[in-house]
Design an enzyme around this catalytic site. Sequence first.
Site, PDB file in Angstrom:
ATOM      1  N   HIS A  53      -3.631   6.850   3.423  1.00 48.28           N
ATOM      2  CA  HIS A  53      -4.065   5.690   2.839  1.00 48.28           C
ATOM      3  C   HIS A  53      -5.342   5.179   3.418  1.00 48.28           C
ATOM      4  O   HIS A  53      -5.303   5.453   4.632  1.00 48.28           O
ATOM      5  CB  HIS A  53      -3.030   4.655   3.138  1.00 48.28           C
ATOM      6  CG  HIS A  53      -3.281   3.100   2.707  1.00 48.28           C
ATOM      7  ND1 HIS A  53      -3.619   2.972   1.385  1.00 48.28           N
ATOM      8  CD2 HIS A  53      -3.415   2.207   3.468  1.00 48.28           C
ATOM      9  CE1 HIS A  53      -3.996   1.706   1.147  1.00 48.28           C
ATOM     10  NE2 HIS A  53      -3.966   0.965   2.232  1.00 48.28           N
ATOM     11  N   ASN A 107     -10.192  -0.406   0.087  1.00 49.41           N
ATOM     12  CA  ASN A 107      -8.774  -0.204   0.370  1.00 49.41           C
ATOM     13  C   ASN A 107      -8.322  -0.679  -1.149  1.00 49.41           C
ATOM     14  O   ASN A 107      -8.231  -1.883  -1.465  1.00 49.41           O
ATOM     15  CB  ASN A 107      -8.083  -1.125   1.284  1.00 49.41           C
ATOM     16  CG  ASN A 107      -6.614  -1.118   1.590  1.00 49.41           C
ATOM     17  OD1 ASN A 107      -5.921  -0.530   0.560  1.00 49.41           O
ATOM     18  ND2 ASN A 107      -6.047  -1.689   2.440  1.00 49.41           N
ATOM     19  N   CYS A 147       1.027  -1.326   0.004  1.00 50.20           N
ATOM     20  CA  CYS A 147      -0.043   0.028   0.018  1.00 50.20           C
ATOM     21  C   CYS A 147       0.857   1.316   0.021  1.00 50.20           C
ATOM     22  O   CYS A 147       0.147   2.258  -0.290  1.00 50.20           O
ATOM     23  CB  CYS A 147      -0.916  -0.063   1.311  1.00 50.20           C
ATOM     24  SG  CYS A 147      -1.966  -1.314   1.134  1.00 50.20           S
TER      25      CYS A 147
END
Length: 330
Positions: A256, A286, A116
């Site tokens: 994030h 996500n 990520c």
Amino acid sequence: MNRKIGVKILGTGSYFPKKILTNADLEKMVDTSDEWISTRTGISERRISEKNEPTSELAYKASIDALMSANIKAECIDLILVATTTPDMLCPSTACFLQMRLGPTFIPAFDLSAACSGFIYGIAVAKAFIESGLYKTILLVGAEELSKFTDWTDRNTCVLFGDGAGAMVLSASQENNDILSVFLGANGIYSNLLFLPAGGSVHPATVHTVNEKMHTIKMHGREVFKIAVPKMVLAATKALELSGKRLDDIKLFIPHQANMRIIEAVAKKMGISMDKVFVNIYKTGNISAATTITALDEAIKTNRVNKNDIVELIAFGGGFTWGAAVIKVT
Ligand code: UT7
């Protein structure tokens, strides 16, 4: 005397697959509820790619959008970088597939793997390449299809992820410096908390790995949560220090988008009011390395930020990896 080469952000772009998977859809697939997903994660829906729509396809569409916003042709690019954890194949790289679609033959192209945090790692790599004088104009992409690596019977993970891609064009500049700072970190000791066990050299594909669903993402969510918050705060604080800016100088924080509660905890610990924090997790889920760049692109396109505003991108992911970048909006 040679002046230091600066980095200008020429443009950004993004692309999401058309298909929407809602929490109500997930209620029909696993033992979950819209109420649990919304309150525990902040997610209401996510985008899901088609079977015949690989990661490179999303990357291609986001790149076209970014090239249009930069107002340059693909031929002007001299390096392609793709941050992804969900590539088309292990070999060749998704960056090579993207190059084939875009057309600038012979220029170098490679993938970058930092889960990520991949896009922030990519900013650091692009910045270093440009500042060194090795490449002048770089196409940096964050592209993911987590849906293709998800166990759709595991309610602990399948409600969390989505697909999408974002892109940025960066170029050498004598006048501008839009990347004010980047800070990166990693700790492989946590590799067993968020991982995709099979398909690599530890567990090459076998009937056993397929039957055991080892080709899908596994996560110990609670443990990940506990470490994500302090590491994102650390990364954000360090990048801010390196940039020479103060908290008040930042127009928008783009963290994030893994969990709304993580975003709120990071903001609280840093003393940032939530109206200065960008949130789009409710409609994306996500999307790993595609998260910060698609969020930045949306913030620019919706005029949430304007030219010369200072923005901080903050990420955390598998590895664990973490990072933050302070940038000036183009
Ligand atoms: O992007 C990279 C970084 N990733 C992250 O940062 C993710 C970090 N972790 C998280 O976001 C959260 O830990 C999750 C959203 C994954 C889970 O939330 P949680 O509050 O930590 O829940 P939990 O795992 O502690 O589970 C609480 C309960 C459990 O039931 P029991 O054991 O208390 O009876 C789970 O079985 O919630 C249950 N549960 C669910 N219930 C309904 C877990 N998933 C679901 C679900 N629907 N989808």
